[in-house]
Design a protein around this motif. Sequence first.
Motif, PDB file in Angstrom:
ATOM      1  N   LYS A  24      -8.070  22.101  34.305  1.00  0.00           N
ATOM      2  CA  LYS A  24      -9.154  22.105  35.307  1.00  0.00           C
ATOM      3  C   LYS A  24      -8.676  22.536  36.681  1.00  0.00           C
ATOM      4  O   LYS A  24      -9.465  22.991  37.511  1.00  0.00           O
ATOM      5  CB  LYS A  24      -9.808  20.717  35.383  1.00  0.00           C
ATOM      6  N   LYS A  25      -7.353  22.359  36.945  1.00  0.00           N
ATOM      7  CA  LYS A  25      -6.806  22.789  38.241  1.00  0.00           C
ATOM      8  C   LYS A  25      -6.707  24.311  38.335  1.00  0.00           C
ATOM      9  O   LYS A  25      -6.612  24.865  39.418  1.00  0.00           O
ATOM     10  CB  LYS A  25      -5.392  22.219  38.439  1.00  0.00           C
ATOM     11  N   HIS A  26      -6.678  24.984  37.168  1.00  0.00           N
ATOM     12  CA  HIS A  26      -6.374  26.418  37.170  1.00  0.00           C
ATOM     13  C   HIS A  26      -7.491  27.304  36.644  1.00  0.00           C
ATOM     14  O   HIS A  26      -7.409  28.523  36.726  1.00  0.00           O
ATOM     15  CB  HIS A  26      -5.105  26.678  36.336  1.00  0.00           C
ATOM     16  N   THR A  27      -8.532  26.698  36.075  1.00  0.00           N
ATOM     17  CA  THR A  27      -9.592  27.511  35.475  1.00  0.00           C
ATOM     18  C   THR A  27     -10.910  26.745  35.447  1.00  0.00           C
ATOM     19  O   THR A  27     -10.913  25.509  35.409  1.00  0.00           O
ATOM     20  CB  THR A  27      -9.225  27.935  34.032  1.00  0.00           C
ATOM     21  N   SER A  28     -12.006  27.496  35.490  1.00  0.00           N
ATOM     22  CA  SER A  28     -13.321  26.860  35.344  1.00  0.00           C
ATOM     23  C   SER A  28     -13.836  27.029  33.916  1.00  0.00           C
ATOM     24  O   SER A  28     -15.000  26.742  33.634  1.00  0.00           O
ATOM     25  CB  SER A  28     -14.302  27.455  36.347  1.00  0.00           C
ATOM     26  N   ALA A  29     -12.969  27.494  33.027  1.00  0.00           N
ATOM     27  CA  ALA A  29     -13.363  27.661  31.625  1.00  0.00           C
ATOM     28  C   ALA A  29     -13.819  26.326  31.043  1.00  0.00           C
ATOM     29  O   ALA A  29     -13.365  25.261  31.453  1.00  0.00           O
ATOM     30  CB  ALA A  29     -12.185  28.193  30.805  1.00  0.00           C
ATOM     31  N   ARG A  30     -14.736  26.401  30.077  1.00  0.00           N
ATOM     32  CA  ARG A  30     -15.172  25.193  29.371  1.00  0.00           C
ATOM     33  C   ARG A  30     -14.010  24.674  28.525  1.00  0.00           C
ATOM     34  O   ARG A  30     -13.216  25.463  28.007  1.00  0.00           O
ATOM     35  CB  ARG A  30     -16.352  25.555  28.457  1.00  0.00           C
ATOM     36  N   ILE A  31     -13.896  23.377  28.424  1.00  0.00           N
ATOM     37  CA  ILE A  31     -12.818  22.778  27.632  1.00  0.00           C
ATOM     38  C   ILE A  31     -13.429  21.902  26.546  1.00  0.00           C
ATOM     39  O   ILE A  31     -14.325  21.096  26.826  1.00  0.00           O
ATOM     40  CB  ILE A  31     -11.891  21.927  28.532  1.00  0.00           C
ATOM     41  N   ILE A  32     -12.962  22.087  25.320  1.00  0.00           N
ATOM     42  CA  ILE A  32     -13.415  21.230  24.224  1.00  0.00           C
ATOM     43  C   ILE A  32     -12.201  20.504  23.654  1.00  0.00           C
ATOM     44  O   ILE A  32     -11.203  21.132  23.305  1.00  0.00           O
ATOM     45  CB  ILE A  32     -14.111  22.047  23.112  1.00  0.00           C
ATOM     46  N   ARG A 117       1.654  19.835  30.848  1.00  0.00           N
ATOM     47  CA  ARG A 117       1.095  20.491  32.038  1.00  0.00           C
ATOM     48  C   ARG A 117       1.614  21.924  32.182  1.00  0.00           C
ATOM     49  O   ARG A 117       0.858  22.844  32.499  1.00  0.00           O
ATOM     50  CB  ARG A 117       1.425  19.670  33.302  1.00  0.00           C
ATOM     51  N   GLU A 118       2.905  22.120  31.934  1.00  0.00           N
ATOM     52  CA  GLU A 118       3.466  23.475  32.090  1.00  0.00           C
ATOM     53  C   GLU A 118       2.907  24.432  31.035  1.00  0.00           C
ATOM     54  O   GLU A 118       2.654  25.604  31.323  1.00  0.00           O
ATOM     55  CB  GLU A 118       4.999  23.417  32.051  1.00  0.00           C
ATOM     56  N   HIS A 119       2.702  23.941  29.818  1.00  0.00           N
ATOM     57  CA  HIS A 119       2.110  24.811  28.788  1.00  0.00           C
ATOM     58  C   HIS A 119       0.610  25.050  29.052  1.00  0.00           C
ATOM     59  O   HIS A 119       0.068  26.074  28.637  1.00  0.00           O
ATOM     60  CB  HIS A 119       2.332  24.245  27.390  1.00  0.00           C
ATOM     61  N   ALA A 120      -0.050  24.109  29.735  1.00  0.00           N
ATOM     62  CA  ALA A 120      -1.452  24.335  30.103  1.00  0.00           C
ATOM     63  C   ALA A 120      -1.541  25.540  31.046  1.00  0.00           C
ATOM     64  O   ALA A 120      -2.439  26.385  30.917  1.00  0.00           O
ATOM     65  CB  ALA A 120      -2.040  23.084  30.758  1.00  0.00           C
TER      66      ALA A 120
END
Length: 153
Positions: A24-32, A117-120
């Motif tokens: 959420k810190k890096h993208t506004s993409a939807r997350i499921i 977090r790093e892989h996110a």
Amino acid sequence: MIIGVADTTFARANMGAFAVDELKKHTSARIIRVTVPGVKDLPVAAKKLIEEEKCDIVMALGMPGGKDQDKICAHEASQGIMMAQLMTNKHIIEVFVHEDEAKDDAELAWLLEQRTREHAVNAVLMLTRPQDMTKLAGTGQRQGFADAGPARR
Ligand code: RDL
Ligand code: RDL
Ligand code: RDL
């Protein structure tokens, strides 16, 4: 764009929550997000996120235990994750933290969070800014513990 997050109840920290928070810190993409018992349940969970939920990329989060049977289990899970990627032609970022990588519970908790977090960030770059990923080519990146760095300085 949709990003899938699959994690396990076996892991000893809430890897899915770390992933969602970082994404959420890096993208506004939807997350499921979906949670399964253990790493061997991740391949089909990820494949379903891709095929049924239309995710563009998935993070598969898990913690192989320290015993021999856990390592075999993790190897099998990893092969399943690879197969799911080849079947769907989508990336599934495998975030595995082996319980015995850490010297104690405090370090394990830190590593589970930090590697996730790093892989996110990697997942977001691969999906939205692949050219920024290429800028990091050959730089000896690691997730969690310190980067190895380039061989030639
Ligand atoms: O399908 C149910 C279980 O078989 C599946 O959840 C396994 O992934 C559970 N599991 C093991 O059976 C095991 O021996 C796990 C581990 N080891 C492990 O080290 N890490 C896991 N699951 O996440
Ligand atoms: O999908 C994300 C990662 O699981 C994937 O990029 C792995 O290839 C990363 N990786 C390891 O997890 C590991 O334990 C790599 C190595 N070892 C390695 O030795 N060399 C790599 N990646 O290029
Ligand atoms: O060089 C030290 C570590 O990178 C090395 O021991 C890796 O194999 C540790 N590791 C894993 O075991 C794993 O399952 C890593 C990953 N996944 C990973 O995704 N990224 C890492 N290490 O940097």
